[in-house]
Design a protein around this motif. Structure first.
Motif, PDB file in Angstrom:
ATOM      1  N   PRO A   1      -6.927  -5.744  -1.802  1.00 39.71           N
ATOM      2  CA  PRO A   1      -5.567  -6.156  -1.397  1.00 39.71           C
ATOM      3  C   PRO A   1      -4.646  -4.974  -1.101  1.00 39.71           C
ATOM      4  O   PRO A   1      -3.832  -5.032  -0.178  1.00 39.71           O
ATOM      5  N   TYR A   2      -4.792  -3.898  -1.889  1.00 42.02           N
ATOM      6  CA  TYR A   2      -3.961  -2.716  -1.677  1.00 42.02           C
ATOM      7  C   TYR A   2      -4.355  -2.013  -0.379  1.00 42.02           C
ATOM      8  O   TYR A   2      -3.483  -1.539   0.368  1.00 42.02           O
ATOM      9  N   ALA A   3      -5.646  -1.954  -0.115  1.00 44.09           N
ATOM     10  CA  ALA A   3      -6.122  -1.291   1.101  1.00 44.09           C
ATOM     11  C   ALA A   3      -5.658  -2.036   2.341  1.00 44.09           C
ATOM     12  O   ALA A   3      -5.171  -1.424   3.311  1.00 44.09           O
ATOM     13  N   GLU A   4      -5.779  -3.361   2.332  1.00 47.30           N
ATOM     14  CA  GLU A   4      -5.366  -4.149   3.493  1.00 47.30           C
ATOM     15  C   GLU A   4      -3.868  -4.034   3.728  1.00 47.30           C
ATOM     16  O   GLU A   4      -3.417  -3.836   4.872  1.00 47.30           O
ATOM     17  N   THR A   5      -3.080  -4.122   2.666  1.00 42.43           N
ATOM     18  CA  THR A   5      -1.624  -4.039   2.796  1.00 42.43           C
ATOM     19  C   THR A   5      -1.181  -2.670   3.270  1.00 42.43           C
ATOM     20  O   THR A   5      -0.337  -2.546   4.173  1.00 42.43           O
ATOM     21  N   ALA A   6      -1.759  -1.619   2.686  1.00 39.28           N
ATOM     22  CA  ALA A   6      -1.390  -0.259   3.063  1.00 39.28           C
ATOM     23  C   ALA A   6      -1.757   0.033   4.509  1.00 39.28           C
ATOM     24  O   ALA A   6      -0.960   0.624   5.260  1.00 39.28           O
ATOM     25  N   ALA A   7      -2.945  -0.393   4.931  1.00 43.19           N
ATOM     26  CA  ALA A   7      -3.369  -0.166   6.314  1.00 43.19           C
ATOM     27  C   ALA A   7      -2.430  -0.892   7.278  1.00 43.19           C
ATOM     28  O   ALA A   7      -2.046  -0.349   8.320  1.00 43.19           O
ATOM     29  N   GLY A   8      -2.059  -2.119   6.932  1.00 38.32           N
ATOM     30  CA  GLY A   8      -1.132  -2.877   7.784  1.00 38.32           C
ATOM     31  C   GLY A   8       0.221  -2.215   7.898  1.00 38.32           C
ATOM     32  O   GLY A   8       0.806  -2.145   8.990  1.00 38.32           O
ATOM     33  N   LEU A   9       0.731  -1.714   6.794  1.00 37.02           N
ATOM     34  CA  LEU A   9       2.042  -1.050   6.814  1.00 37.02           C
ATOM     35  C   LEU A   9       2.005   0.232   7.639  1.00 37.02           C
ATOM     36  O   LEU A   9       2.938   0.514   8.403  1.00 37.02           O
ATOM     37  N   LEU A  10       0.941   1.016   7.469  1.00 41.45           N
ATOM     38  CA  LEU A  10       0.822   2.257   8.244  1.00 41.45           C
ATOM     39  C   LEU A  10       0.699   1.968   9.731  1.00 41.45           C
ATOM     40  O   LEU A  10       1.287   2.669  10.564  1.00 41.45           O
ATOM     41  N   MET A  11      -0.058   0.935  10.075  1.00 37.82           N
ATOM     42  CA  MET A  11      -0.197   0.573  11.486  1.00 37.82           C
ATOM     43  C   MET A  11       1.114   0.056  12.062  1.00 37.82           C
ATOM     44  O   MET A  11       1.464   0.345  13.205  1.00 37.82           O
ATOM     45  N   LEU A  12       1.845  -0.699  11.269  1.00 37.81           N
ATOM     46  CA  LEU A  12       3.133  -1.216  11.719  1.00 37.81           C
ATOM     47  C   LEU A  12       4.119  -0.084  11.978  1.00 37.81           C
ATOM     48  O   LEU A  12       4.909  -0.126  12.929  1.00 37.81           O
ATOM     49  N   ALA A  13       4.063   0.945  11.131  1.00 36.60           N
ATOM     50  CA  ALA A  13       4.972   2.085  11.269  1.00 36.60           C
ATOM     51  C   ALA A  13       4.443   3.137  12.246  1.00 36.60           C
ATOM     52  O   ALA A  13       5.184   4.060  12.610  1.00 36.60           O
ATOM     53  N   GLY A  14       3.176   3.016  12.642  1.00 34.37           N
ATOM     54  CA  GLY A  14       2.586   4.014  13.532  1.00 34.37           C
ATOM     55  C   GLY A  14       2.337   5.338  12.843  1.00 34.37           C
ATOM     56  O   GLY A  14       2.343   6.396  13.479  1.00 34.37           O
ATOM     57  N   LEU A  15       2.080   5.292  11.538  1.00 34.73           N
ATOM     58  CA  LEU A  15       1.903   6.503  10.745  1.00 34.73           C
ATOM     59  C   LEU A  15       0.442   6.690  10.324  1.00 34.73           C
ATOM     60  O   LEU A  15      -0.286   5.710  10.112  1.00 34.73           O
ATOM     61  N   LEU A  16       0.045   7.931  10.204  1.00 39.50           N
ATOM     62  CA  LEU A  16      -1.252   8.332   9.628  1.00 39.50           C
ATOM     63  C   LEU A  16      -2.433   7.515  10.157  1.00 39.50           C
ATOM     64  O   LEU A  16      -3.186   6.907   9.381  1.00 39.50           O
ATOM     65  N   PRO A  17      -2.644   7.486  11.454  1.00 40.99           N
ATOM     66  CA  PRO A  17      -3.785   6.745  11.983  1.00 40.99           C
ATOM     67  C   PRO A  17      -5.120   7.246  11.454  1.00 40.99           C
ATOM     68  O   PRO A  17      -6.083   6.478  11.374  1.00 40.99           O
ATOM     69  N   TRP A  18      -5.189   8.535  11.065  1.00 36.91           N
ATOM     70  CA  TRP A  18      -6.424   9.085  10.512  1.00 36.91           C
ATOM     71  C   TRP A  18      -6.797   8.415   9.188  1.00 36.91           C
ATOM     72  O   TRP A  18      -7.965   8.437   8.775  1.00 36.91           O
ATOM     73  N   LEU A  19      -5.796   7.765   8.540  1.00 38.25           N
ATOM     74  CA  LEU A  19      -6.056   7.047   7.297  1.00 38.25           C
ATOM     75  C   LEU A  19      -6.158   5.544   7.527  1.00 38.25           C
ATOM     76  O   LEU A  19      -7.104   4.894   7.040  1.00 38.25           O
ATOM     77  N   SER A  20      -5.216   4.988   8.276  1.00 37.91           N
ATOM     78  CA  SER A  20      -5.191   3.535   8.458  1.00 37.91           C
ATOM     79  C   SER A  20      -6.394   3.027   9.247  1.00 37.91           C
ATOM     80  O   SER A  20      -6.938   1.959   8.944  1.00 37.91           O
ATOM     81  N   VAL A  21      -6.826   3.781  10.250  1.00 40.17           N
ATOM     82  CA  VAL A  21      -7.939   3.335  11.092  1.00 40.17           C
ATOM     83  C   VAL A  21      -9.248   3.219  10.313  1.00 40.17           C
ATOM     84  O   VAL A  21      -9.894   2.163  10.349  1.00 40.17           O
ATOM     85  N   PRO A  22      -9.688   4.263   9.609  1.00 37.16           N
ATOM     86  CA  PRO A  22     -10.950   4.111   8.861  1.00 37.16           C
ATOM     87  C   PRO A  22     -10.876   3.071   7.751  1.00 37.16           C
ATOM     88  O   PRO A  22     -11.862   2.375   7.487  1.00 37.16           O
ATOM     89  N   VAL A  23      -9.707   2.941   7.096  1.00 37.14           N
ATOM     90  CA  VAL A  23      -9.572   1.944   6.035  1.00 37.14           C
ATOM     91  C   VAL A  23      -9.712   0.545   6.612  1.00 37.14           C
ATOM     92  O   VAL A  23     -10.494  -0.284   6.101  1.00 37.14           O
ATOM     93  N   ALA A  24      -8.969   0.241   7.673  1.00 39.45           N
ATOM     94  CA  ALA A  24      -9.037  -1.088   8.287  1.00 39.45           C
ATOM     95  C   ALA A  24     -10.420  -1.361   8.870  1.00 39.45           C
ATOM     96  O   ALA A  24     -10.944  -2.475   8.756  1.00 39.45           O
ATOM     97  N   LEU A  25     -11.008  -0.351   9.476  1.00 39.84           N
ATOM     98  CA  LEU A  25     -12.339  -0.517  10.072  1.00 39.84           C
ATOM     99  C   LEU A  25     -13.385  -0.791   8.997  1.00 39.84           C
ATOM    100  O   LEU A  25     -14.257  -1.657   9.161  1.00 39.84           O
TER     101      LEU A  25
END
Length: 252
Positions: free
Chosen positions: A170-194
Motif C-alpha cells: 500500500p505504501y509503495a503504490e501510494t508513494a509511486a502515485g504521488l510522485l507521478m502526480l507531482a512529476g518527481l523522481l521518475p527514477w524511483l516511481s517508474v521502477p516501483v510502479a512497474l
C-alpha cells in the motif's frame, strides 16, 4: 402496541429517542416512510426500560419497528425490502467502491487540468487520472493494512514468499502515485510502479484465469467485496502502462 386504525397509507413507527441516544435507523425509517407518501404515527421510546418492555411485548430483538396495515414490517432493512429496495447481505459482491474511486479520480484529473491549463481535455488528464487512482486505491489499503495484507496473501505470488511485501505494497503504490502526480523522481516511481504492477498482474492472472479461483480482490482494502479479476488486473495494468509511459518520456 402495534394495534390501531392503520391504513395502507398510514404507518406506525416505534423508535428510540433518548437524551443520550437518537437511533439513526429510526430516523431513516421515518424519512423513508414519509418519502413513500405515508403518514407516520411516530412513537418514541425514551428510556431503556420502555424499549425493553416494547421488545418483550412485540417479541422482537431490535428497534425501530414499523407497522403498516396492522402488519409488522420490521426494522429499517426489512422496511427497505418491503418497498422493493435492494438490501445487501454480508459478503455480497459490490463494485460500488471501485466505481466511486475511478469516477472521483477522473473528476479530480479533469478539475486539475481545468485549473492549471484552462481546459479538461488535455493529454495530461489521462496521466493524472491514473496517478490519482493509484493514490486513492493506496489510501483505501492504508486504512487497514493488516486486513489488506491478509486478503492479499490469498493470491499475490511475492507476498506468499515474502510476507512483509503485503504490508509494504500500500505504501509503495501510494508513494509511486504521488510522485507521478507531482512529476518527481521518475527514477524511483517508474521502477516501483512497474515492479508492483507486474507482480500484481501476473498474480491475478494466475489465480483467476489459470487456476480459476474465486477470491475477493484486495484492491480497495481488506474489507473488499469486489471479486478478484478484471478490476485488480486493470489496476495493475494501469500502473505498468503509466510506468512505461513516464519511463519512455524520461529517456526521450
Amino acid at each position: 402496541m402495534s394495534t390501531g386504525p392503520a391504513t395502507p397509507r398510514r404507518a406506525i413507527l416505534w423508535r428510540m429517542v433518548m437524551p443520550e441516544h437518537l437511533c439513526p435507523f429510526g430516523l431513516k425509517s421515518k424519512w423513508l416512510l414519509e418519502r413513500k407518501g405515508y403518514t407516520v404515527e411516530d412513537h418514541h421510546l425514551t428510556t431503556r426500560a420502555e424499549t425493553d418492555a416494547f421488545m418483550r411485548e412485540e417479541g422482537v430483538e431490535t428497534t425501530p419497528q414499523t407497522f403498516i396495515g396492522n402488519e409488522r414490517i420490521g426494522g429499517y432493512d426489512a422496511l427497505r425490502a418491503y418497498f422493493g429496495h435492494r438490501v445487501p447481505k454480508e459478503g455480497d459482491t459490490s463494485y460500488r467502491p471501485v466505481v466511486a474511486i475511478f469516477a472521483i479520480a477522473a473528476l479530480m484529473s479533469l478539475a486539475v487540468a481545468w485549473l492549471v491549463e484552462g481546459s479538461p481535455l488535455v493529454v495530461g488528464s489521462l496521466e493524472r487520472f491514473i496517478a490519482i487512482a493509484m493514490v486513492l486505491l493506496g489510501l483505501q489499503k492504508l486504512q487497514d493494512v493488516e486486513g489488506f495484507s491478509t486478503m492479499f496473501l490469498n493470491y499475490d505470488l511475492l507476498a506468499r514468499r515474502f510476507v512483509p511485501y503485503g504490508y509494504l505494497y500500500p505504501y509503495a503504490e501510494t508513494a509511486a502515485g504521488l510522485l507521478m502526480l507531482a512529476g518527481l523522481l521518475p527514477w524511483l516511481s517508474v521502477p516501483v510502479a512497474l515492479f508492483v504492477g507486474t507482480v500484481g498482474a501476473v498474480s491475478v492472472f494466475k489465480a483467476v484465469y489459470v487456476e480459476q479461483r474465486e477470491l475477493k480482490c484486495a484492491c480497495v482494502g481488506g474489507g473488499s467485496t469486489v471479486p478478484l479479476g478484471f478490476v485488480s488486473l486493470t489496476e495493475n495494468l494501469m500502473m505498468i502502462a503509466m510506468a512505461l509511459w513516464i519511463g519512455l518520456r524520461a529517456i526521450a
